[in-house]
Design a protein around this motif. Sequence first.
Motif, short mmCIF file in Angstrom:
data_model
loop_
_atom_site.label_atom_id
_atom_site.label_comp_id
_atom_site.label_asym_id
_atom_site.label_seq_id
_atom_site.Cartn_x
_atom_site.Cartn_y
_atom_site.Cartn_z
N GLN A 6 0.84 -1.19 0.00
CA GLN A 6 0.00 0.00 0.00
C GLN A 6 0.88 1.24 0.00
O GLN A 6 1.76 1.39 0.86
N TYR A 7 0.64 2.09 -1.00
CA TYR A 7 1.43 3.33 -1.11
C TYR A 7 0.80 4.39 -0.22
O TYR A 7 -0.40 4.70 -0.33
N ARG A 8 1.62 4.95 0.66
CA ARG A 8 1.14 5.98 1.58
C ARG A 8 1.93 7.27 1.37
O ARG A 8 3.09 7.38 1.79
N PRO A 9 1.36 8.23 0.65
CA PRO A 9 2.07 9.48 0.31
C PRO A 9 2.63 10.20 1.52
O PRO A 9 3.69 10.80 1.46
N GLU A 10 1.90 10.15 2.64
CA GLU A 10 2.36 10.89 3.81
C GLU A 10 3.68 10.36 4.35
O GLU A 10 4.42 11.08 5.02
N LYS A 16 8.15 11.49 -2.99
CA LYS A 16 6.96 11.24 -3.81
C LYS A 16 6.92 12.11 -5.06
O LYS A 16 6.19 11.84 -6.01
N TYR A 17 7.73 13.17 -5.03
CA TYR A 17 7.76 14.06 -6.21
C TYR A 17 8.82 13.65 -7.24
O TYR A 17 8.93 14.25 -8.30
N LEU A 18 9.64 12.64 -6.88
CA LEU A 18 10.75 12.26 -7.74
C LEU A 18 10.31 11.81 -9.15
O LEU A 18 10.88 12.27 -10.15
N PRO A 19 9.31 10.93 -9.27
CA PRO A 19 8.88 10.53 -10.62
C PRO A 19 8.45 11.71 -11.48
O PRO A 19 8.80 11.80 -12.66
N LEU A 21 9.32 14.82 -11.09
CA LEU A 21 10.49 15.65 -11.39
C LEU A 21 11.33 15.05 -12.52
O LEU A 21 11.75 15.75 -13.44
N ALA A 22 11.55 13.72 -12.46
CA ALA A 22 12.33 13.05 -13.50
C ALA A 22 11.64 13.18 -14.85
O ALA A 22 12.29 13.46 -15.88
N PHE A 23 10.32 12.98 -14.86
CA PHE A 23 9.57 13.11 -16.10
C PHE A 23 9.67 14.53 -16.65
O PHE A 23 9.85 14.76 -17.85
N GLY A 24 9.56 15.51 -15.75
CA GLY A 24 9.66 16.90 -16.18
C GLY A 24 11.02 17.23 -16.76
O GLY A 24 11.12 17.91 -17.79
N LEU A 25 12.08 16.76 -16.08
CA LEU A 25 13.42 17.03 -16.58
C LEU A 25 13.65 16.38 -17.94
O LEU A 25 14.27 16.97 -18.83
N MET A 26 13.18 15.15 -18.11
CA MET A 26 13.32 14.47 -19.39
C MET A 26 12.56 15.21 -20.49
O MET A 26 13.05 15.36 -21.62
N THR A 27 11.38 15.69 -20.15
CA THR A 27 10.58 16.42 -21.14
C THR A 27 11.26 17.72 -21.56
O THR A 27 11.38 18.03 -22.74
#
Length: 381
Positions: A6-10, A16-19, A21-27
């Motif tokens: 179970q993924y718990r953001p808290e 939790k922002y890493l994916p 951020l990585a997607f944004g940098l790649m884009t």
Amino acid sequence: MSESFQYRPEKAGVWKYLPALAFGLMTVGGLIAGVRSLQQIPAEKWTEMADWRKVAQGESTRILTSQLNDHFIFSKDFAATERAVSWNLARDTGAQVRPGCSGWFFLTEELTTFDGGAQNARARAWMVTEVARQLKQRGIPLVIAMVPDKARIETAHTCGLHRPAAFAARYDLWMNEVRAAGVPVLDLREPLQQVQGERYYRTDSHWNEAGANAVSAYIAQQLRQQQLIATEAAPMNAETVKSRQAERLGDLYKLSSLNDVPLWARPATEVTTLSDVAPVAVQSDDLFGDSGLPALSLIGTSFSLRGNFVPFLSRHVGAPVANLAKDGGAFDGAAQAFFHSKVFEQEPPKLIVWEIPERMLQRSFDAKERVWYQTLKQGKL
């Protein structure tokens, strides 16, 4: 029974922002690379792609794709990485080059047969004899200087590279055919085999200075014996030939695209002798035609442009040599350029030496050479 994940953001915190951020940098990185690559495309290509007929036919899309591949800003880095991996894992040198013993490269062309190769060689033998016949009518002697393959001379450094058995007799067959027609052919295997040590560059398809010097001395000696020149050799000493050891990237190194690979990931650069050879001073007006051009004209290939061959030849001949060889000119390029020039018609030389590499004999004819073949058939240069 195991519990499901179970993924718990808290509990993830800032991770939790890493994916995202990585997607944004790649884009963003991809967008920047794309824009920079588009800026590298020449203006005339954009004009060509703007043609509505090519847009309608989909041709503009093909051109754009091709241009992006050619001008992608990271293409050189990617290519260098691929070459480094290929070399270090598989000793791959590309399609045009084959690795021999450690540090030695050989041209694939010297190890490959051609369709109709024997027929092509016979046709070129006839072309040489026909050129000699027409030159004789003009009072111009022709001497052929036949350059053996690097793989033939430096066999000890091939380390098992396969060379077709039919190539063993290729040199003699062609030389004897031309000689039988009365055209002098200098067998350059003789001086090269007498040199102690290496005769060809390790990472280049051409002879080195030791080989070029030995060959040029032999040619001058043979020309004197045939009474085609009467000049004495110029001095060869520390004052006229100043040598040093230096690094040199050969043409095979470049053909294998290893020159862009980082130093630590590529073969060591060859260290060889590089010399400055003093030009020969004019001793007599008898050495020149009416225009002041040297009486000895050399036509040929890149062999005449490597290893200080012509400066050495000039000193051994004892007179300036007109170097009319063409880099990448193949069998016929320099010959056609010279024979079809105004200089040849208006002020013909007294003697021509035609340098011909063995590896050129069996190549397929290109369109320009086929035209020249037909022109010679008509009795014209």
